[in-house]
Design a protein around this motif. Structure first.
Motif, PDB file in Angstrom:
ATOM      1  N   LEU A 236       0.845  -1.193   0.000  1.00  0.00           N
ATOM      2  CA  LEU A 236       0.000   0.000   0.000  1.00  0.00           C
ATOM      3  C   LEU A 236       0.881   1.243   0.000  1.00  0.00           C
ATOM      4  N   CYS A 237       0.524   2.224  -0.801  1.00  0.00           N
ATOM      5  CA  CYS A 237       1.332   3.445  -0.925  1.00  0.00           C
ATOM      6  C   CYS A 237       0.457   4.677  -0.748  1.00  0.00           C
ATOM      7  N   ILE A 238       0.967   5.648  -0.018  1.00  0.00           N
ATOM      8  CA  ILE A 238       0.328   6.965   0.089  1.00  0.00           C
ATOM      9  C   ILE A 238       1.299   8.012  -0.449  1.00  0.00           C
ATOM     10  N   PRO A 239       0.978   8.685  -1.552  1.00  0.00           N
ATOM     11  CA  PRO A 239       1.824   9.795  -2.004  1.00  0.00           C
ATOM     12  C   PRO A 239       1.486  11.068  -1.224  1.00  0.00           C
ATOM     13  N   VAL A 240       2.511  11.746  -0.742  1.00  0.00           N
ATOM     14  CA  VAL A 240       2.320  13.009  -0.020  1.00  0.00           C
ATOM     15  C   VAL A 240       3.055  14.078  -0.818  1.00  0.00           C
ATOM     16  N   MET A 241       2.335  14.710  -1.726  1.00  0.00           N
ATOM     17  CA  MET A 241       2.925  15.717  -2.608  1.00  0.00           C
ATOM     18  C   MET A 241       2.729  17.100  -1.993  1.00  0.00           C
ATOM     19  N   VAL A 242       3.779  17.600  -1.355  1.00  0.00           N
ATOM     20  CA  VAL A 242       3.708  18.890  -0.669  1.00  0.00           C
ATOM     21  C   VAL A 242       4.069  19.998  -1.658  1.00  0.00           C
ATOM     22  N   LYS A 243       3.126  20.879  -1.914  1.00  0.00           N
ATOM     23  CA  LYS A 243       3.315  21.948  -2.894  1.00  0.00           C
ATOM     24  C   LYS A 243       3.755  23.244  -2.201  1.00  0.00           C
ATOM     25  N   PRO A 244       4.600  24.047  -2.870  1.00  0.00           N
ATOM     26  CA  PRO A 244       5.052  25.315  -2.267  1.00  0.00           C
ATOM     27  C   PRO A 244       3.912  26.316  -2.155  1.00  0.00           C
ATOM     28  N   GLN A 245       3.943  27.092  -1.106  1.00  0.00           N
ATOM     29  CA  GLN A 245       2.962  28.157  -0.895  1.00  0.00           C
ATOM     30  C   GLN A 245       3.501  29.518  -1.313  1.00  0.00           C
ATOM     31  N   LEU A 246       4.845  29.621  -1.394  1.00  0.00           N
ATOM     32  CA  LEU A 246       5.487  30.901  -1.683  1.00  0.00           C
ATOM     33  C   LEU A 246       6.411  30.749  -2.896  1.00  0.00           C
ATOM     34  N   SER A 247       7.087  31.819  -3.250  1.00  0.00           N
ATOM     35  CA  SER A 247       8.011  31.785  -4.382  1.00  0.00           C
ATOM     36  C   SER A 247       9.183  30.862  -4.068  1.00  0.00           C
ATOM     37  N   LYS A 248       9.888  30.457  -5.097  1.00  0.00           N
ATOM     38  CA  LYS A 248      11.027  29.557  -4.909  1.00  0.00           C
ATOM     39  C   LYS A 248      12.090  30.199  -4.027  1.00  0.00           C
ATOM     40  N   GLU A 249      12.339  31.493  -4.210  1.00  0.00           N
ATOM     41  CA  GLU A 249      13.348  32.191  -3.404  1.00  0.00           C
ATOM     42  C   GLU A 249      12.993  32.150  -1.927  1.00  0.00           C
ATOM     43  N   LYS A 250      11.722  32.395  -1.620  1.00  0.00           N
ATOM     44  CA  LYS A 250      11.302  32.392  -0.219  1.00  0.00           C
ATOM     45  C   LYS A 250      11.299  30.980   0.360  1.00  0.00           C
ATOM     46  N   GLU A 251      10.867  30.010  -0.451  1.00  0.00           N
ATOM     47  CA  GLU A 251      10.869  28.635   0.043  1.00  0.00           C
ATOM     48  C   GLU A 251      12.298  28.150   0.304  1.00  0.00           C
ATOM     49  N   ASP A 252      13.251  28.595  -0.526  1.00  0.00           N
ATOM     50  CA  ASP A 252      14.651  28.222  -0.309  1.00  0.00           C
ATOM     51  C   ASP A 252      15.171  28.783   1.009  1.00  0.00           C
ATOM     52  N   LYS A 253      14.767  29.993   1.359  1.00  0.00           N
ATOM     53  CA  LYS A 253      15.201  30.580   2.636  1.00  0.00           C
ATOM     54  C   LYS A 253      14.578  29.830   3.814  1.00  0.00           C
ATOM     55  N   ILE A 254      13.330  29.438   3.665  1.00  0.00           N
ATOM     56  CA  ILE A 254      12.678  28.652   4.722  1.00  0.00           C
ATOM     57  C   ILE A 254      13.412  27.332   4.915  1.00  0.00           C
ATOM     58  N   GLN A 255      13.781  26.685   3.794  1.00  0.00           N
ATOM     59  CA  GLN A 255      14.481  25.417   3.876  1.00  0.00           C
ATOM     60  C   GLN A 255      15.855  25.580   4.516  1.00  0.00           C
ATOM     61  N   THR A 256      16.554  26.674   4.204  1.00  0.00           N
ATOM     62  CA  THR A 256      17.872  26.918   4.798  1.00  0.00           C
ATOM     63  C   THR A 256      17.780  27.009   6.316  1.00  0.00           C
ATOM     64  N   ILE A 257      16.800  27.735   6.809  1.00  0.00           N
ATOM     65  CA  ILE A 257      16.633  27.874   8.266  1.00  0.00           C
ATOM     66  C   ILE A 257      16.186  26.547   8.879  1.00  0.00           C
ATOM     67  N   PHE A 258      15.339  25.849   8.172  1.00  0.00           N
ATOM     68  CA  PHE A 258      14.851  24.556   8.664  1.00  0.00           C
ATOM     69  C   PHE A 258      16.018  23.575   8.832  1.00  0.00           C
ATOM     70  N   GLN A 259      16.949  23.579   7.880  1.00  0.00           N
ATOM     71  CA  GLN A 259      18.095  22.673   7.947  1.00  0.00           C
ATOM     72  C   GLN A 259      19.068  23.035   9.066  1.00  0.00           C
ATOM     73  N   MET A 260      18.940  24.226   9.608  1.00  0.00           N
ATOM     74  CA  MET A 260      19.784  24.632  10.731  1.00  0.00           C
ATOM     75  C   MET A 260      19.230  24.137  12.069  1.00  0.00           C
TER      76      MET A 260
END
Length: 289
Positions: A236-260
């Protein structure tokens, strides 16, 4: 006892088989009156299956179809075979039943009486269920919580009443999952399967999507509760496709802080908005909170 061996030609262009459906019945000149009994088998090399508790002497028909990723094949042409009387006990039962009447058969000594039919073990009847649909499917927002799962259908042609266990076998992301609608439940809790023949049942889990947009997948195996080596359904498989809510630039900054190590997306976005999306100032502000 009749022994059936399933042999397949190796064709690399065709998706390999995963399961087989074997049917057998007493021969009848009218195909519409054939009362088929069905056995579901997991595929393995040199597969052999024994048909138990057959009437003798009698004529039977057996047929097989197979399943791969494209679905079920059509049934092969029926194979006819006959069972024969093997012992003096069989001959005695046959003569009494056919020449003296069924009532005399019950008067036989215990050593001559017919043994009770044996119920095939559930290991021989693997793949009793198959997934039909994913419940509440579709794209996720970051950190969205959603109840989802599967609708499974009974393909055993018999009513089912058993306990199963849903086990997560793998995932490719930080997806938090619980069972059903209870946030305190675990994904290894017992699932009660109560289904009529050809019936359907829902199996639910609670999915909390990761904060970072990406495509994630959850894989589960539904197994027998008291024997986890016995699968009841295909993977059994569940796909969880999480779509961005903001621009790529802003999502990249969120990811950078998240990885910290800052794990709260809501608070990360709040900090970035407070400092006009200045990455260093947002990080310094979060560090002091």
């Amino acid at each position: 006892t009749a022994e059936i061996q399933i042999e397949l030609e190796n064709d690399e262009k065709v998706s390999p088989c995963t399961a087989h459906r074997l049917q057998y019945a007493l021969h009848n000149r009218d195909p519409q009156k054939m009362q088929w009994k069905t056995v579901f088998l997991r595929h393995r090399p040199n597969l052999v299956y024994k048909l138990e508790s057959l009437e003798s002497p009698s004529k039977y028909v057996v047929r097989v179809q197979s399943k791969n990723t494209h679905g079920w094949s059509t049934y092969c042409k029926g194979l006819n075979f006959e069972t024969k009387l093997k012992s003096i006990n069989d001959v005695t039962r046959f003569l009494l039943a056919n020449h003296l009447g069924e009532s005399h058969t019950a008067a036989l000594e215990p050593s001559l009486a017919s043994p009770p039919p044996q119920t095939p073990s559930i290991k021989q009847h693997c793949m009793l269920l198959q997934s039909k649909n994913i419940i509440n499917d579709g794209p996720y927002a970051p950190i969205e919580s959603r109840q989802t799962g599967w609708i499974v259908e009974n393909i055993s042609n018999e009513a089912l009443s058993l306990q199963a266990k849903l086990i997560k076998t793998s995932d490719d992301g930080n997806v938090n999952v619980t069972s059903g609608a209870d946030d305190n439940a675990t994904s290894d809790e017992i699932v009660e399967i109560e289904m009529k023949a050809d019936g359907e049942q829902s199996i639910l889990i609670q999915v909390n999507a990761p904060p970072i947009p990406s495509d994630y997948h959850l894989f589960y195996q539904l197994v027998l509760a008291n024997d986890e080596s016995v699968p009841l359904c295909d993977m059994l498989c569940i796909p969880v496709m999480v779509k961005p809510q903001l621009s790529k630039e802003k999502e990249d900054k969120i990811q950078t802080i998240f990885q910290m190590g800052f794990g709260d997306r809501y608070k990360i976005v709040l900090a970035l908005e407070k400092w006009n999306w200045n990455l260093l100032k947002a990080i310094n502000w979060l560090a002091t909170q």
